[in-house]
Design a protein around this motif. Structure first.
Motif, mmCIF file in Angstrom:
data_model
loop_
_atom_site.group_PDB
_atom_site.id
_atom_site.type_symbol
_atom_site.label_atom_id
_atom_site.label_comp_id
_atom_site.label_asym_id
_atom_site.label_seq_id
_atom_site.Cartn_x
_atom_site.Cartn_y
_atom_site.Cartn_z
ATOM 1 N N THR A 153 34.924 35.544 41.524
ATOM 2 C CA THR A 153 34.070 36.717 41.681
ATOM 3 C C THR A 153 34.889 37.975 41.433
ATOM 4 O OG1 THR A 153 32.711 35.570 43.316
ATOM 5 C CG2 THR A 153 32.516 37.966 43.216
ATOM 6 N N MET A 154 34.498 38.715 40.418
ATOM 7 C CA MET A 154 35.187 39.956 40.086
ATOM 8 C C MET A 154 34.332 41.145 40.507
ATOM 9 S SD MET A 154 36.372 41.401 36.340
ATOM 10 C CE MET A 154 37.785 40.317 36.200
ATOM 11 N N VAL A 155 34.982 42.150 41.057
ATOM 12 C CA VAL A 155 34.340 43.434 41.290
ATOM 13 C C VAL A 155 34.849 44.378 40.206
ATOM 14 C CG1 VAL A 155 33.979 45.366 42.861
ATOM 15 C CG2 VAL A 155 34.214 43.046 43.765
ATOM 16 N N GLU A 156 33.937 44.896 39.405
ATOM 17 C CA GLU A 156 34.336 45.779 38.315
ATOM 18 C C GLU A 156 33.447 47.015 38.335
ATOM 19 O OE1 GLU A 156 35.040 45.347 33.519
ATOM 20 O OE2 GLU A 156 35.687 43.757 34.872
ATOM 21 N N GLY B 96 38.928 46.605 37.762
ATOM 22 C CA GLY B 96 38.418 45.275 38.086
ATOM 23 C C GLY B 96 39.393 44.554 38.999
ATOM 24 N N PHE B 97 38.852 43.746 39.908
ATOM 25 C CA PHE B 97 39.712 42.922 40.761
ATOM 26 C C PHE B 97 38.930 41.711 41.235
ATOM 27 C CE2 PHE B 97 37.787 46.124 43.510
ATOM 28 C CZ PHE B 97 37.344 45.400 44.602
ATOM 29 N N GLY B 98 39.645 40.631 41.507
ATOM 30 C CA GLY B 98 39.031 39.403 41.986
ATOM 31 C C GLY B 98 38.981 39.370 43.504
ATOM 32 N N ILE B 99 37.818 39.023 44.028
ATOM 33 C CA ILE B 99 37.656 38.910 45.478
ATOM 34 C C ILE B 99 38.632 37.878 46.049
ATOM 35 C CG2 ILE B 99 36.089 38.076 47.281
ATOM 36 C CD1 ILE B 99 35.359 40.830 46.447
ATOM 37 N N MET C 197 43.190 55.425 40.397
ATOM 38 C CA MET C 197 44.315 55.022 41.230
ATOM 39 C C MET C 197 44.138 55.535 42.658
ATOM 40 S SD MET C 197 48.396 55.649 40.506
ATOM 41 C CE MET C 197 48.309 54.941 38.857
ATOM 42 N N LYS C 198 43.696 56.772 42.789
ATOM 43 C CA LYS C 198 43.435 57.347 44.109
ATOM 44 C C LYS C 198 42.299 56.601 44.809
ATOM 45 C CE LYS C 198 42.009 61.672 46.334
ATOM 46 N NZ LYS C 198 41.562 63.073 46.119
ATOM 47 N N LEU C 199 41.222 56.310 44.058
ATOM 48 C CA LEU C 199 40.078 55.596 44.627
ATOM 49 C C LEU C 199 40.465 54.207 45.109
ATOM 50 C CD1 LEU C 199 36.848 55.754 44.905
ATOM 51 C CD2 LEU C 199 36.848 54.298 42.871
ATOM 52 N N MET C 200 41.280 53.489 44.334
ATOM 53 C CA MET C 200 41.655 52.129 44.701
ATOM 54 C C MET C 200 42.513 52.091 45.957
ATOM 55 S SD MET C 200 40.170 49.976 42.635
ATOM 56 C CE MET C 200 38.768 51.091 42.851
ATOM 57 N N ARG C 201 43.390 53.069 46.106
ATOM 58 C CA ARG C 201 44.182 53.134 47.341
ATOM 59 C C ARG C 201 43.269 53.355 48.547
ATOM 60 N NH1 ARG C 201 49.106 54.329 49.859
ATOM 61 N NH2 ARG C 201 48.872 55.847 51.553
ATOM 62 N N GLU C 202 42.325 54.288 48.408
ATOM 63 C CA GLU C 202 41.371 54.539 49.494
ATOM 64 C C GLU C 202 40.563 53.286 49.802
ATOM 65 O OE1 GLU C 202 39.033 57.794 48.151
ATOM 66 O OE2 GLU C 202 40.623 59.290 48.438
ATOM 67 N N VAL D 59 50.800 43.112 44.560
ATOM 68 C CA VAL D 59 51.237 42.879 45.936
ATOM 69 C C VAL D 59 51.655 41.421 46.046
ATOM 70 C CG1 VAL D 59 50.647 42.954 48.385
ATOM 71 C CG2 VAL D 59 49.606 44.602 46.814
ATOM 72 N N ASN D 60 52.838 41.184 46.586
ATOM 73 C CA ASN D 60 53.346 39.825 46.792
ATOM 74 C C ASN D 60 53.280 38.981 45.522
ATOM 75 O OD1 ASN D 60 54.543 37.784 48.318
ATOM 76 N ND2 ASN D 60 52.559 36.857 48.800
ATOM 77 N N GLY D 61 53.702 39.577 44.406
ATOM 78 C CA GLY D 61 53.774 38.828 43.162
ATOM 79 C C GLY D 61 52.451 38.501 42.530
ATOM 80 N N ALA D 62 51.390 39.179 42.936
ATOM 81 C CA ALA D 62 50.064 38.911 42.365
ATOM 82 C C ALA D 62 49.408 40.228 41.964
ATOM 83 C CB ALA D 62 49.184 38.166 43.367
ATOM 84 N N GLU D 63 48.774 40.231 40.785
ATOM 85 C CA GLU D 63 48.020 41.393 40.340
ATOM 86 C C GLU D 63 46.651 41.353 41.015
ATOM 87 O OE1 GLU D 63 47.961 40.556 36.228
ATOM 88 O OE2 GLU D 63 50.092 40.956 35.936
#
Length: 486
Positions: free
Chosen positions: A255-258, A458-461, A270-275, A400-404
């Motif tokens: 499941t990807m959130v894009e 995009g990122f995977g749940i 970048m700012k949004l993703m940190r938040e 983080v911890n060797g994973a994108e």
């Protein structure tokens, strides 16, 4: 073949039927969840709960029972002189661990300080014909845990907590984007091309249209079509499929959130993703500090930002800018005795080669949250080139911890440049790079109608949950991971 235990349970089922008891009743009305009942004050009466029997402790005239569901458990007390001889004996003789019951009664606390419901009446709600795994050992076979996840959810507390966290995390993500005025949308799973990522698709066939189709590898190009159509801020929870190798960090169905925002660049994202990450941590785990591989990480502290070139140079001594030709880059890695362990190393393009070099030598070293920026343009066929250096893209990945766990960039909105890059990808695919992108004429047509500046992510749940719960395998983070057919 029916085993002895199942045969005995079937006999009990028949006995219940013969006594006029409905063995598969229509419903049972509850007024508390189990976790809510366990917090009620002593003396609270009229409590009605239901659940699966997970333990039975028989003390002749009284029986302690534990019932549970995914969110909690509750101890029950069944006393012969309080419910009557017949109901007591029916339970004692005919009910087993794994069966379902509904009960009504009042709350009290035992001498061992455990909240307990004293049963005044109970109803049989369903018979388990198979015995559950032994309580103290549970499911030790990992493949069995994945194949029969329902048993794993019953017996393994870590699995329960992790997958409940997944539901909380999905809810938090959706709320975060909605609060930021993003609109949730849905785009097609069946697609004519496999655009939006560098990956090998699963293929299928549409009988009525007499055409081959791909299961999507990403929703990207359709979400961008929506920006062309007038949407300005969109996101999607998208099931995606990539026909790639099995590893602890990869699922073939995930499941990807894009999402995309018109008039933004990658620094806005970048700012949004940190938040977003900080919001997810607070909403899901009630903290911004988690432990990963024994290291305590406070995500509220500043995150490192490093370029792709600097990261690879720091770890390998190779300056990728000095090797515009992939064959020369391959020779340099061999010269430095760097084994990339790839069966098709001689046929992949420069972008895929650099990505492989990074994955094998650099990524495992990144434990704390790190923004990786300035990716070579070879790696990013859909990203905008940097104004100061056209060989780089305005892109970042959060590692983080060797994973994108997040991939994002300022989008390429120039249809002429996009056509050129997709043509280059098509050449790579024809030369044997199976993960290169295909030409997508319909998407190019949409671009030619005009696009504003756009930034997307995009990122995977499952990948995100894997990192935040410090899980060894991404299969722990999906309810029903794919397993080989028996």
């Amino acid at each position: 073949m029916i085993n002895e235990q199942t045969e005995g349970r079937i006999k009990k089922l028949e006995t219940l039927k013969s006594q006029g008891i409905s063995v598969y009743p229509e419903r049972f009305s509850t007024n508390y969840e189990l976790f809510e009942a366990s917090q009620l004050e002593d003396g609270t009466s009229g409590v009605r709960v239901a659940g699966r029997i997970m333990s039975i402790r028989n003390f002749n005239k009284l029986i302690f029972i534990t019932i549970s569901n995914i969110q909690g458990s509750l101890q029950l007390l069944l006393k012969r002189d309080e419910v009557g001889q017949i109901p007591f004996e029916q339970f004692n003789d005919l009910l087993d661990i794994g069966d379902f019951i509904g009960v009504a009664g009042r709350m009290y606390t035992t001498k061992t300080e455990e909240k307990t419901l004293r049963i005044e009446s109970y109803v049989f709600l369903g018979k388990a014909l198979r015995s559950l795994p032994e309580k103290w050992h549970g499911l030790s076979n990992i493949e069995l845990r994945y194949r029969q996840r329902y048993l794993d959810l019953m017996m393994t507390k870590d699995t329960q907590n992790r997958l409940l966290s997944r539901s909380k995390m999905v809810r938090a993500i959706r709320r975060f984007f909605e609060d930021q005025e993003f609109l949730e949308v849905e785009t097609p799973v069946l697609q004519h091309t496999s655009s939006g990522a560098i990956a090998k698709p699963f293929r299928t066939y549409h009988n009525s249209l007499d055409t081959e189709l791909n299961l999507r590898i990403a929703p990207e190009t359709y979400l961008k079509r929506l920006i062309v159509g007038g949407f300005t801020k969109v996101f999607e929870f998208a099931k995606c499929f990539r026909n790639e190798g099995i590893s602890p960090q990869h699922l073939q169905e995930f499941t990807m959130v894009e999402g995309y925002a018109a008039y933004w660049n990658y620094e806005d994202t970048m700012k949004l993703m940190r938040e977003m990450i900080l919001y997810i941590l607070r909403q899901t785990f009630n903290t911004t500090t988690i432990t990963i591989k024994g290291q305590t990480i406070d995500f509220s502290l500043e995150w490192e930002v490093i370029s792709f070139r600097d990261l690879i140079f720091n770890e390998t001594g190779i300056d990728i800018n000095l090797y515009p030709n992939v064959k020369d880059l391959l020779q340099e890695t061999k010269k430095r005795n760097i084994d990339l362990d790839h069966s098709e190393i001689n046929s992949i393009g420069r972008g895929s080669f650099i990505d492989l070099l990074y994955i094998k030598t650099c990524r495992p070293q990144l434990v704390k949250p790190t923004f990786l920026i300035q990716h070579p343009i070879d790696l990013s066929p859909l990203a905008r080139a940097n104004d100061g250096d056209q060989t780089l893209t305005d892109r970042f990945q959060l590692v983080v911890n060797g994973a994108e766990i997040i991939n994002a960039y300022s989008e390429l909105v120039d249809p002429i440049e996009q056509r050129k890059r997709l043509e280059d990808q098509a050449i790579l695919k024809s030369n044997g790079d199976l993960e290169a992108m295909e030409m997508d004429e319909d998407y190019l047509t949409a671009m030619e109608y005009g696009m504003p500046p756009i930034s997307g992510w995009g990122f995977g749940i499952e990948r995100l949950l894997m990192i935040l719960t410090d899980s060894d395998s991404i299969k722990e983070c999906t309810l029903f991971p794919l397993t080989k057919k028996l």
